[in-house]
Design a protein around this motif. Structure first.
Motif, mmCIF file in Angstrom:
data_model
loop_
_atom_site.group_PDB
_atom_site.id
_atom_site.type_symbol
_atom_site.label_atom_id
_atom_site.label_comp_id
_atom_site.label_asym_id
_atom_site.label_seq_id
_atom_site.Cartn_x
_atom_site.Cartn_y
_atom_site.Cartn_z
ATOM 1 N N ASP A 1 -0.587 6.901 17.166
ATOM 2 C CA ASP A 1 -0.887 5.796 16.820
ATOM 3 C C ASP A 1 0.031 4.881 17.535
ATOM 4 O O ASP A 1 -0.424 3.737 17.881
ATOM 5 N N ARG A 2 1.223 5.207 18.258
ATOM 6 C CA ARG A 2 1.931 4.336 19.270
ATOM 7 C C ARG A 2 1.070 4.074 20.502
ATOM 8 O O ARG A 2 0.924 2.889 20.973
ATOM 9 N N LYS B 1 0.975 -1.032 -0.013
ATOM 10 C CA LYS B 1 -0.064 0.070 0.011
ATOM 11 C C LYS B 1 0.898 1.221 -0.153
ATOM 12 O O LYS B 1 0.369 2.238 0.051
ATOM 13 N N GLY B 2 2.334 1.102 0.097
ATOM 14 C CA GLY B 2 2.949 2.345 -0.094
ATOM 15 C C GLY B 2 3.322 2.547 1.573
ATOM 16 O O GLY B 2 3.943 3.963 1.743
ATOM 17 N N GLN B 3 3.094 1.737 2.296
ATOM 18 C CA GLN B 3 3.385 2.013 4.073
ATOM 19 C C GLN B 3 4.671 1.162 4.490
ATOM 20 O O GLN B 3 4.430 0.898 5.635
ATOM 21 N N ALA B 4 5.559 1.067 3.723
ATOM 22 C CA ALA B 4 6.724 0.308 4.232
ATOM 23 C C ALA B 4 7.323 0.930 5.391
ATOM 24 O O ALA B 4 7.773 0.096 6.290
ATOM 25 N N ASP C 1 0.589 6.995 3.517
ATOM 26 C CA ASP C 1 0.826 7.432 4.730
ATOM 27 C C ASP C 1 1.749 6.659 5.649
ATOM 28 O O ASP C 1 1.574 5.589 6.114
ATOM 29 N N ASN C 2 3.201 7.294 5.876
ATOM 30 C CA ASN C 2 3.999 6.684 6.437
ATOM 31 C C ASN C 2 4.571 7.194 7.719
ATOM 32 O O ASN C 2 5.324 6.945 8.431
ATOM 33 N N ARG D 1 8.468 1.130 11.139
ATOM 34 C CA ARG D 1 8.614 1.899 12.491
ATOM 35 C C ARG D 1 7.673 0.969 13.368
ATOM 36 O O ARG D 1 8.034 0.823 14.480
ATOM 37 N N VAL D 2 6.479 0.572 13.007
ATOM 38 C CA VAL D 2 5.494 -0.378 13.703
ATOM 39 C C VAL D 2 6.297 -1.550 14.423
ATOM 40 O O VAL D 2 6.319 -1.804 15.537
#
Length: 537
Positions: free
Chosen positions: A270-271, A121-124, A263-264, A129-130
């Motif tokens: 989010d954390r 999806k373009g969120q590598a 969205d990266n 990071r997650v």
């Protein structure tokens, strides 16, 4: 000395140990350098499919021993390097799983379920990071539990376990490892028995050699490190070479890295939103890790399944949910610290990584994992306790490195996943043979290594797990010593193992573990066969 004095002494032993070099007038300890170097090597190895933490630890240990020698000053640098590798490889294994749908380590298989869809999806970058945040959080929690529980558990063991109880506990540990590893408890028991048999050749406390067939070749027994390298590493190399020979050329190509346009960002909100999943998975991984032999793959599975039940977000699990990635990485990373609880408190290895920590301690000397490590007595200093708290300090230092630079190193190591197997395998073979020769300095070691490589190959082909073999070889000496001492203390009573309620309880538990898990796995196999028949009909 009081317990807090030992903690401080361990911190000083790590940060004020032998000097590696001086930077602007500040002495840099060799232990600090080795932890940092091991952490970097672990991330690179974990990011390379076909390599993993156990392989790097296995190959590095003989080389480290030849460099640092067998003095007490070598304990913290050598064990610190191994700890750094263990932590770095856990983090690095997520890199190819997310970027290329190719898990770098077995426990990263579940990371692909949500990590790779996020990358597509373009969120590598966000997925990495997650994974990093979840991994280091779970690892830190597990280490804190280790620091808290291991000393108290060791004190309880030292207070209540005599020789019969210790022998029965080793039997319980071997049966537990044999039963939970692999698809068949009976195959696991066979693997454990085979390890005890190989370890008993020409060893023990008898005045005459055993099982040597009256040959000089077996007079000194099977070298332990050579046996483990042969079964674990060379056996896997033979299986991989067979696969390459059959396919001639790999038909599965690594997919190109997706174009990043999603969205990266990974904000504080989010954390915070991921913390419930990370917390639950960290507890699961810690509990699983404290049990000998289960490993991080089961922890990742349980963490993922539990997170799936908790999930109420917009993106379903398996389609690029950050919650699924966080649950998996927190669970498999929290195993690493908890795996050392049975090592330091009981002297029983819980996984392959812990095996090499015990090997390092036994090879160098001066540190024997077990209840005596945390024996705090008045009037004399227990150097083993100082080393243990120094090891805890090394683990926390590796965690700090992970928090600061781990994420950057993860993103930089993505290229390692593109190394082809036909290039990697000869390097693995050469490094392993070099490590064997460095350890034994005899060509006889190669004969042992190749023989046990064939054994490891056959075991994999017959789906016989190798971990019970490895752990039983490590525990064979302690098991025989405990049996002999218990028999001697009992005055030659043939029923010495049944001399106390606690030892009887351990033996009954060992039988129940094998019986219950054998029936359960047999029922699961029957259900799978029935479903296959219905599907084919």
């Amino acid at each position: 000395m009081q317990p807090l004095d030992y903690v401080w002494a361990g911190v000083l032993a790590f940060f004020q140990g032998p000097e590696a070099f001086s930077l602007l007038g500040v002495a840099i300890p060799i232990a600090v350098i080795m932890v940092a170097f091991g952490f970097f090597v672990g991330i690179v190895g974990g990011a390379t499919p076909g390599l993993a933490g156990p392989f790097i630890m296995a190959v590095s240990l003989p080389i480290l021993l030849s460099v640092f020698g067998f003095t007490p000053d070598a304990l913290l640098p050598v064990m610190g390097f191994l700890v750094g590798v263990m932590k770095g490889s856990t983090v690095g294994g997520a890199v190819p799983a997310i970027l290329f749908n190719t898990p770098g380590t077995p426990d990263a298989m579940l990371t692909t379920l949500d990590g790779y869809p996020m990358a597509k999806k373009g969120q590598a970058k966000k997925a990495l990071r997650v994974a990093h945040f979840s991994s280091v959080t779970g690892d830190t929690f597990s280490d804190l539990v280790l620091f808290t529980c291991a000393p108290f558990l060791a004190i309880l063991v030292e207070s209540y376990l005599g020789f019969p109880e210790k022998a029965a506990l080793i039997i319980l540990s071997l049966s537990f490892v044999a039963a939970v590893v692999g698809d068949s408890p009976l195959k696991g028991l066979f693997s454990a028995a085979l390890g005890l048999f190989v370890a008993s050749i020409a060893t023990g406390q008898d005045s005459y050699p055993r099982l040597t067939l009256d040959t000089g070749f077996l007079r000194d027994g099977v070298p332990l490190t050579t046996a483990l390298l042969g079964v674990l590493i060379l056996g896997e190399v033979l299986v991989s070479l067979e696969e390459l020979f059959r396919r001639r050329r790999s038909t599965s190509e690594i997919a190109p890295e997706p174009v990043q346009g999603g969205d990266n960002s990974f904000t504080l909100r989010d954390r915070w939103r991921l913390m419930p999943y990370i917390s639950v998975s960290a507890v699961i991984g810690t509990i699983v890790g404290a049990l000998p032999g289960i490993g991080s793959t089961l922890a990742a599975t349980l963490g993922y399944v539990t997170g799936h039940k908790m999930h109420k977000g917009k993106v379903p699990f398996g389609q690029g949910a950050p919650e699924g990635l966080a649950a998996t990485e927190a669970a498999n990373s929290s195993v690493s610290g908890a795996n050392l609880i049975p090592v330091l408190s009981l002297g029983i290895p819980g996984n392959v990584g812990a095996v090499f920590l015990i090997l390092a301690a036994e090879s160098i000397g001066g540190f024997t994992p077990g209840p005596a490590v945390f024996r705090f007595s008045e009037g004399e200093v227990n150097q083993q306790a100082v080393i243990a708290f120094g090891l805890f300090t090394a683990m926390m230092f590796a965690n700090i490195l992970n928090w600061i630079v781990g994420g950057h190193l993860m993103r930089a190591c993505g290229i390692m996943a593109k190394v082809p197997k036909h290039v990697l395998l000869p390097m693995v073979l050469l490094l392993t043979l070099t490590a064997i020769y460095v350890q034994e300095t005899s060509f006889d070691a190669f004969y042992f290594a190749f023989a046990l490589a064939v054994l490891g190959y056959v075991m994999r082909k017959l789906l016989i797990p190798t971990l019970p073999f490895v752990i039983s070889m490590i525990l064979a000496g302690n098991f025989e010593s405990a049996i002999r001492q218990a028999f001697s203390v009992s005055g030659g009573d043939p029923f010495f193992l049944f001399s106390s309620p606690l030892s009887i309880g351990f033996l009954v538990a060992a039988v129940l573990v094998v019986v219950v898990l054998t029936r359960r796995k047999g029922a699961q196999a029957s259900e799978e066969v029935r479903e296959d028949v219905e599907r084919s009909a």
